[in-house]
Design a protein around this motif. Structure first.
Motif, mmCIF file in Angstrom:
data_model
loop_
_atom_site.group_PDB
_atom_site.id
_atom_site.type_symbol
_atom_site.label_atom_id
_atom_site.label_comp_id
_atom_site.label_asym_id
_atom_site.label_seq_id
_atom_site.Cartn_x
_atom_site.Cartn_y
_atom_site.Cartn_z
ATOM 1 N N LEU A 158 0.828 -1.207 0.000
ATOM 2 C CA LEU A 158 0.000 0.000 0.000
ATOM 3 C C LEU A 158 0.860 1.254 0.000
ATOM 4 C CD1 LEU A 158 -2.861 1.169 0.126
ATOM 5 C CD2 LEU A 158 -2.692 1.083 2.626
ATOM 6 N N ALA A 159 1.931 1.248 0.783
ATOM 7 C CA ALA A 159 2.836 2.396 0.818
ATOM 8 C C ALA A 159 3.518 2.590 -0.538
ATOM 9 C CB ALA A 159 3.878 2.197 1.914
ATOM 10 N N PHE A 160 3.852 1.492 -1.177
ATOM 11 C CA PHE A 160 4.475 1.599 -2.495
ATOM 12 C C PHE A 160 3.506 2.208 -3.501
ATOM 13 C CE2 PHE A 160 5.142 -0.202 -6.728
ATOM 14 C CZ PHE A 160 6.447 0.198 -6.979
ATOM 15 N N ARG A 161 2.259 1.750 -3.461
ATOM 16 C CA ARG A 161 1.270 2.206 -4.442
ATOM 17 C C ARG A 161 0.829 3.642 -4.216
ATOM 18 N NH1 ARG A 161 -2.085 -1.400 -3.444
ATOM 19 N NH2 ARG A 161 -3.801 -0.283 -2.442
ATOM 20 N N ARG A 162 0.702 4.049 -2.958
ATOM 21 C CA ARG A 162 0.152 5.379 -2.663
ATOM 22 C C ARG A 162 1.211 6.444 -2.393
ATOM 23 N NH1 ARG A 162 -5.196 4.613 1.188
ATOM 24 N NH2 ARG A 162 -6.461 3.448 -0.320
ATOM 25 N N ILE A 163 2.376 6.025 -1.937
ATOM 26 C CA ILE A 163 3.385 7.004 -1.537
ATOM 27 C C ILE A 163 4.575 7.026 -2.507
ATOM 28 C CG2 ILE A 163 4.918 7.755 0.315
ATOM 29 C CD1 ILE A 163 1.924 7.934 0.983
ATOM 30 N N LEU A 164 5.179 5.858 -2.714
ATOM 31 C CA LEU A 164 6.418 5.816 -3.493
ATOM 32 C C LEU A 164 6.180 5.957 -4.992
ATOM 33 C CD1 LEU A 164 9.465 5.438 -3.475
ATOM 34 C CD2 LEU A 164 9.097 2.964 -3.553
ATOM 35 N N LEU A 165 5.241 5.181 -5.531
ATOM 36 C CA LEU A 165 5.025 5.161 -6.982
ATOM 37 C C LEU A 165 4.650 6.528 -7.545
ATOM 38 C CD1 LEU A 165 4.990 3.424 -9.514
ATOM 39 C CD2 LEU A 165 2.596 2.875 -9.040
ATOM 40 N N PRO A 166 3.682 7.254 -6.959
ATOM 41 C CA PRO A 166 3.340 8.565 -7.535
ATOM 42 C C PRO A 166 4.495 9.560 -7.538
ATOM 43 C CG PRO A 166 1.629 7.821 -6.007
ATOM 44 C CD PRO A 166 2.796 6.903 -5.827
ATOM 45 N N GLN A 167 5.377 9.463 -6.539
ATOM 46 C CA GLN A 167 6.476 10.411 -6.460
ATOM 47 C C GLN A 167 7.650 10.014 -7.352
ATOM 48 O OE1 GLN A 167 7.218 12.368 -2.502
ATOM 49 N NE2 GLN A 167 6.142 10.562 -1.758
ATOM 50 N N MET A 168 7.856 8.712 -7.536
ATOM 51 C CA MET A 168 8.987 8.277 -8.348
ATOM 52 C C MET A 168 8.732 8.492 -9.836
ATOM 53 S SD MET A 168 8.869 4.120 -8.641
ATOM 54 C CE MET A 168 9.736 4.140 -10.208
ATOM 55 N N ILE A 169 7.459 8.556 -10.240
ATOM 56 C CA ILE A 169 7.150 8.722 -11.661
ATOM 57 C C ILE A 169 7.785 9.991 -12.211
ATOM 58 C CG2 ILE A 169 5.280 9.189 -13.286
ATOM 59 C CD1 ILE A 169 3.534 7.273 -11.738
ATOM 60 N N ARG A 170 7.714 11.081 -11.435
ATOM 61 C CA ARG A 170 8.289 12.354 -11.894
ATOM 62 C C ARG A 170 9.787 12.234 -12.138
ATOM 63 N NH1 ARG A 170 10.568 16.814 -9.310
ATOM 64 N NH2 ARG A 170 10.226 15.867 -7.261
ATOM 65 N N HIS A 171 10.466 11.522 -11.266
ATOM 66 C CA HIS A 171 11.910 11.357 -11.427
ATOM 67 C C HIS A 171 12.252 10.362 -12.541
ATOM 68 C CE1 HIS A 171 12.569 13.650 -7.758
ATOM 69 N NE2 HIS A 171 11.698 12.872 -7.124
ATOM 70 N N ALA A 172 11.365 9.424 -12.803
ATOM 71 C CA ALA A 172 11.653 8.384 -13.786
ATOM 72 C C ALA A 172 11.336 8.812 -15.214
ATOM 73 C CB ALA A 172 10.870 7.110 -13.452
ATOM 74 N N LEU A 173 10.459 9.800 -15.387
ATOM 75 C CA LEU A 173 9.976 10.140 -16.727
ATOM 76 C C LEU A 173 11.077 10.528 -17.724
ATOM 77 C CD1 LEU A 173 6.564 11.952 -16.184
ATOM 78 C CD2 LEU A 173 7.013 9.913 -17.553
#
Length: 246
Positions: A158-173
């Protein structure tokens, strides 16, 4: 205007095949990339070792060599394995029930589709590049975010889906976009293993009409159209996921 001598629909069919290979390969690369990134950041040494070997080997071998190796070598390995399993069934299992045809459960030969082989090869190759991109994006997110999520009682998933994933997308794009553009152009290699993609369609048309410049130039324009649309979409995504930052 470019006179394609009636080969317009043939090139469009090839362009559709190219696009399918690119999108399906991207999906596989994203899956392998995320698994590889999480493995590289794992606390288990054996997982980090497997991921490191995967990314190191794949990034050190040319894409064309891997394409030929997986298509021809993988097909040979698969069919040799089937032959060995059939021999084992004949020798050991038939003794238990001689009247039953044990080998009917396994095929004698499997012909690997160039379409499937191309997707698997390109996805496998770019999974290594995506792994490094995703690993860097995950590390760019403040570790305190995940600690706070666990303190609130969130599970790891849940933490990965709600916290980590949305924030890492900006850095990964940015890295993701570069990988996607290179992957899209790498699909031209599938013509080597016999898939009727846009490059192969263009080559056949060029050979039939003796107009190589016309058809290869048209193929180049279609690739340029694909990459231009992709670049526009990626820029929109970068603005969209950076809207909360300065």
């Amino acid at each position: 205007m470019i006179d394609l001598k009636g080969y317009e629909w043939s090139l469009l069919e090839g362009a559709w095949v190219t696009l399918q290979v690119a999108l399906l390969s991207l999906g596989l690369a994203m899956l392998l990339g995320m698994l590889g990134a999480l493995a590289k950041l794992s606390k288990f040494g054996w997982l980090r070792g497997i991921a490191t070997v995967y990314t190191t080997v794949i990034r050190g071998i040319p894409d064309l060599v891997l394409m030929m190796l997986i298509f021809y070598g993988g097909q040979m390995l698969l069919n040799n394995s089937l032959y060995g399993m059939n021999e084992w069934l004949n020798e050991y299992m038939a003794g238990q029930n001689p009247n039953h045809d044990w080998t009917s459960y396994l095929p004698d030969y499997i012909d690997v589709s160039p379409f499937i082989a191309g997707i698997l090869t390109i996805g496998f190759i770019f999974g290594a590049y995506m792994a490094e991109t995703f690993r860097g994006a995950i590390m760019a997110v403040d570790s305190g975010e995940m600690e706070a999520a666990r303190a609130y009682g969130m599970s790891s998933s849940l933490a990965f889906r709600r916290i980590l994933l949305p924030q890492m997308i900006r850095h990964a794009l940015p890295g993701f976009g570069n990988n996607w553009l290179v992957l899209l152009k790498t699909t031209a290699l599938v013509s080597i293993i016999g898939l009727d993609d846009m490059v192969r369609k263009g080559a056949l048309a060029a050979g039939s009409t003796q107009m190589p410049f016309t058809f290869y130039f048209t193929v180049a324009l279609i690739f340029l159209l694909f990459t231009s649309i992709s670049t526009t979409g990626l820029r929109w995504m970068e603005r969209r996921f950076s809207i909360h930052t300065r």
